[in-house]
Design a protein around this motif. Structure first.
Motif, PDB file in Angstrom:
ATOM      1  N   PRO A  87      30.215  34.690  31.754  1.00  0.00           N
ATOM      2  CA  PRO A  87      31.661  34.644  31.479  1.00  0.00           C
ATOM      3  C   PRO A  87      32.075  33.486  30.579  1.00  0.00           C
ATOM      4  O   PRO A  87      33.151  33.536  29.977  1.00  0.00           O
ATOM      5  N   LEU A 143      33.687  33.928  27.038  1.00  0.00           N
ATOM      6  CA  LEU A 143      35.110  34.091  26.745  1.00  0.00           C
ATOM      7  C   LEU A 143      35.751  32.766  26.361  1.00  0.00           C
ATOM      8  O   LEU A 143      36.577  32.705  25.441  1.00  0.00           O
ATOM      9  N   TRP A 179      35.553  40.782  26.393  1.00  0.00           N
ATOM     10  CA  TRP A 179      35.559  40.036  27.661  1.00  0.00           C
ATOM     11  C   TRP A 179      36.874  40.211  28.398  1.00  0.00           C
ATOM     12  O   TRP A 179      36.890  40.207  29.649  1.00  0.00           O
ATOM     13  N   GLU A 180      37.962  40.367  27.694  1.00  0.00           N
ATOM     14  CA  GLU A 180      39.220  40.663  28.363  1.00  0.00           C
ATOM     15  C   GLU A 180      39.121  41.998  29.093  1.00  0.00           C
ATOM     16  O   GLU A 180      39.678  42.164  30.188  1.00  0.00           O
ATOM     17  N   PHE A 188      36.303  43.192  30.375  1.00  0.00           N
ATOM     18  CA  PHE A 188      35.482  42.929  31.553  1.00  0.00           C
ATOM     19  C   PHE A 188      36.333  42.378  32.699  1.00  0.00           C
ATOM     20  O   PHE A 188      36.063  42.640  33.865  1.00  0.00           O
ATOM     21  N   GLU A 189      37.349  41.577  32.353  1.00  0.00           N
ATOM     22  CA  GLU A 189      38.198  40.957  33.372  1.00  0.00           C
ATOM     23  C   GLU A 189      39.349  41.859  33.809  1.00  0.00           C
ATOM     24  O   GLU A 189      40.173  41.480  34.628  1.00  0.00           O
ATOM     25  N   ARG A 233      41.891  42.815  32.011  1.00  0.00           N
ATOM     26  CA  ARG A 233      43.163  42.483  31.365  1.00  0.00           C
ATOM     27  C   ARG A 233      43.353  43.420  30.170  1.00  0.00           C
ATOM     28  O   ARG A 233      43.200  43.027  29.016  1.00  0.00           O
ATOM     29  N   GLN A 254      43.667  43.054  26.123  1.00  0.00           N
ATOM     30  CA  GLN A 254      42.591  43.606  25.300  1.00  0.00           C
ATOM     31  C   GLN A 254      43.159  44.449  24.157  1.00  0.00           C
ATOM     32  O   GLN A 254      42.731  44.320  22.998  1.00  0.00           O
ATOM     33  N   HIS A 284      43.716  36.109  40.421  1.00  0.00           N
ATOM     34  CA  HIS A 284      42.346  35.992  39.908  1.00  0.00           C
ATOM     35  C   HIS A 284      41.321  36.677  40.824  1.00  0.00           C
ATOM     36  O   HIS A 284      40.183  36.223  40.954  1.00  0.00           O
ATOM     37  N   LYS A 327      39.732  39.374  40.299  1.00  0.00           N
ATOM     38  CA  LYS A 327      38.617  39.902  39.502  1.00  0.00           C
ATOM     39  C   LYS A 327      37.454  38.914  39.481  1.00  0.00           C
ATOM     40  O   LYS A 327      36.285  39.317  39.468  1.00  0.00           O
ATOM     41  N   VAL A 328      37.764  37.618  39.505  1.00  0.00           N
ATOM     42  CA  VAL A 328      36.708  36.600  39.484  1.00  0.00           C
ATOM     43  C   VAL A 328      35.841  36.701  40.744  1.00  0.00           C
ATOM     44  O   VAL A 328      34.627  36.510  40.698  1.00  0.00           O
ATOM     45  N   ASP A 382      33.436  39.518  40.202  1.00  0.00           N
ATOM     46  CA  ASP A 382      32.446  39.184  39.179  1.00  0.00           C
ATOM     47  C   ASP A 382      31.410  38.196  39.696  1.00  0.00           C
ATOM     48  O   ASP A 382      30.216  38.315  39.408  1.00  0.00           O
TER      49      ASP A 382
END
Length: 580
Positions: free
Chosen positions: A90, A93, A122-123, A125-126, A128, A132, A444, A446-447, A450
């Motif tokens: 990550p 990003l 990467w946005e 992947f998160e 967002r 994106q 957050h 999503k973190v 991940d």
């Protein structure tokens, strides 16, 4: 230049001028597949020297006076991000974000477009997705100011990436417009792999736009005949380009995209056996290549065709892998996969599981970004729920009360789901009762998925739902909590409006106090896992209104009001409750 005796990952020791920096960049790129850690060390050491030049001066860092520090820092940050992307780190990003800040798109439009395109990946992947889409749109605007064939190639690649995102969000028409615009440039540049990708992507988008397995046919009637003819032409172009690319590099270019396109075109022609054979071949080729996004699409098509063939066990094997790979945003493939999973489970006599899968279909259709898809899918789901409930009752496998309860219970957190939430609002609307509504969202989250994985993420959601439910019950025994999205919850609270001051002011203050207590309890949670202790924060938006009263807000407008306040809580730094 980099000294010959220096090791692969060592930063250059001599004075850094443009020639030395070009050599570092080239060396790092050559190490991408061979030794990415050495490439990372080489780039990091060089970047450290460039940053020292900014802070301590060029002489102190050994950097030439003619070196454009902003450009070269951005160039090497982009190169390091590529290395980190290769290792799925990550931190890539952060490199891309800093590179974008350092660049002046007017001076380096091509590099700026590449950086923005990488950041958008990467946005995605998160989760967002709005960011994106905005980043890819900006990249497209920037690359249009660049010149040369490389700029044309990058522009085509950005269009394809943006089309992929829009198609997954249900905006098939705009996605196809972008792909059609990218086709002439790809053909003129003569890169067979890109030609194969752009045409096969167009086939995929058009195929799903024409016919969906849950009965949604979304392309306008006047466009369908032309679109089917385009699919045939695009399939031929993808197949021819795939053959050329495979002849050049059979390992990297193994015709996975064109095989998928050919399968989808055969399906649209009604050639189901051939379509299934090709779809299964596309799954095999894509799995060999290790391209997870495309593999999900191939599995979705194979599962759809296996269902049509009545091979439900095999279909379930493919489709369960599609829904297991879902992210923050529900794609069109995952939504239809949930529908087909329910269909398979019912055909196999696994009725309780079929109800749960259909419940997921309803939930995901309710959070879809595409309004037409959401409305049509929700209507289809309601019909299917009724049919399945009747079948369950008639067969005595599941009584109607249990079916209703299961259909309105979130299986993960055991709180009410979106259906239950809609029912609660409908009851309030019918009675014209004042309503206090709160939308709550984990910050957050999503973190967590991940870093710790989805199993830990599920445990976190269960723990948070239990903590919030308990906190609400202590402050407001009649409050009800619902899970309406991935990490998003809604609470219907008791409306308190007696005493001094206006009823609405009192209701807002009371509701904020109740939700604030829940927020504090979540912030105090410490969830211990094998990967360490997880702490979380919660943002919330509160809205109050009289549902059904003349001249007042409807519960849909009230929901939008709460959502706006949740957005304000996020914008103000998260971990807070916002009301008017």
């Amino acid at each position: 230049m980099v000294a010959a005796e220096e090791t692969a990952g060592a930063a250059p020791s001599g004075r850094l001028d443009d020639a030395a920096l070009r050599a570092v960049d080239a060396r790092a790129r050559s190490l991408l597949g061979e030794d990415p850690l050495a490439a990372d060390a080489l780039l990091t050491g060089t970047l450290d020297r460039l940053e020292r030049a900014v802070g301590d001066g060029r002489d102190e860092a050994g950097v030439g006076e003619d070196v454009d520090l902003g450009h070269w820092r951005a160039q090497l940050l982009y190169a390091r991000a590529a290395q980190r992307h290769y290792r799925n780190e990550p931190k890539a990003l952060a490199d891309l974000q800093l590179a974008a800040e350092l660049l002046d798109p007017r001076r380096s439009p091509l590099l700026a477009a590449l950086v923005l395109n990488g950041r958008a990946i990467w946005e995605g992947f998160e989760g967002r997705v709005e960011a994106q889409v905005a980043t890819l749109t900006e990249a497209l605007d920037v690359v249009h100011t660049a010149e040369g064939e490389r700029a044309v190639a990058v522009g085509a690649a950005v269009r394809i990436n943006l089309a992929e995102v829009l198609a997954d969000l249900g905006d098939s028409e705009r996605a196809l417009d972008l792909l059609v615009a990218a086709m002439p440039d790809s053909v003129r540049l003569g890169d067979p792999e890109q030609i194969e990708q752009v045409h096969s992507t167009a086939v995929r988008v058009a195929g799903l736009w024409l016919v969906r397995p849950d009965g949604v046919e979304r392309a306008p009637v006047e466009r369908q005949a032309r679109l089917r003819a385009d699919v045939e032409a695009w399939t031929r172009a993808a197949g021819e380009a795939g053959e050329v690319a495979a002849a050049r590099d059979p390992v990297l270019c193994n015709r996975r995209h064109s095989t998928y396109a050919t399968a989808r075109a055969a399906h649209l022609r009604g050639e189901r056996e051939e379509a299934l054979r090709l779809a299964q071949e596309a799954v095999r080729l894509t799995a060999e290549r290790g391209e997870p996004d495309h593999l999900v699409r191939c599995r979705a098509l194979a599962g759809e065709l296996l269902v049509e063939a009545g091979r439900h066990e095999e279909a379930l094997e493919q489709l369960e892998q599609v829904v297991a790979g879902e992210g923050v945003v529900t794609t069109a493939f995952q939504l239809t996969a949930w529908y087909l999973v329910a269909d398979c489970l019912e055909a196999l006599g696994r009725y309780r599981e079929a109800m749960s899968a259909l419940q997921e279909y309803v939930r995901h259709s309710g959070t879809s970004r595409d309004v037409r898809l959401r409305n049509t899918a929700s209507m289809a789901a309601v019909t299917l729920l009724r049919e399945r409930a009747e079948a369950e009752r008639d067969s005595a496998r599941l009584d109607s009360q249990e079916a209703r309860r299961l259909a309105r219970l979130d299986p993960l957190t055991q709180v009410g789901n979106r259906l239950a939430f809609e029912d609660a609002l409908a009851v309030l609307a019918a009675g014209g009762a004042p309503t206090c509504l709160a939308l709550l969202d984990l910050d957050h989250f999503k973190v967590v998925n991940d870093v710790h994985g989805h199993l830990v993420g599920d445990e976190v959601l269960r723990a948070v739902a239990a903590e919030v439910s308990d906190a609400l019950a202590r402050s407001d025994p009649d409050a009800r909590l619902f899970r309406i999205g991935g990490e998003e919850f809604a609470a219907v609270l008791t409306h308190h409006g007696d005493g001094d001051g206006t009823a609405e002011q009192q209701a807002v203050a009371r509701a904020v106090a109740v939700v604030e207590d829940a927020r504090r309890h979540v912030a105090a949670l410490e969830l211990r896992t094998g990967g360490g202790t997880i702490t979380l924060t919660l943002s919330a938006g509160v809205a109050v209104g009289v549902v059904g009263a003349v001249g007042d807000t409807s519960h849909r407008a009230l929901l939008s009001h709460a959502d706006q306040n949740l957005y304000r809580a996020k914008r103000r730094g998260r971990d807070r409750v916002v009301a008017d």
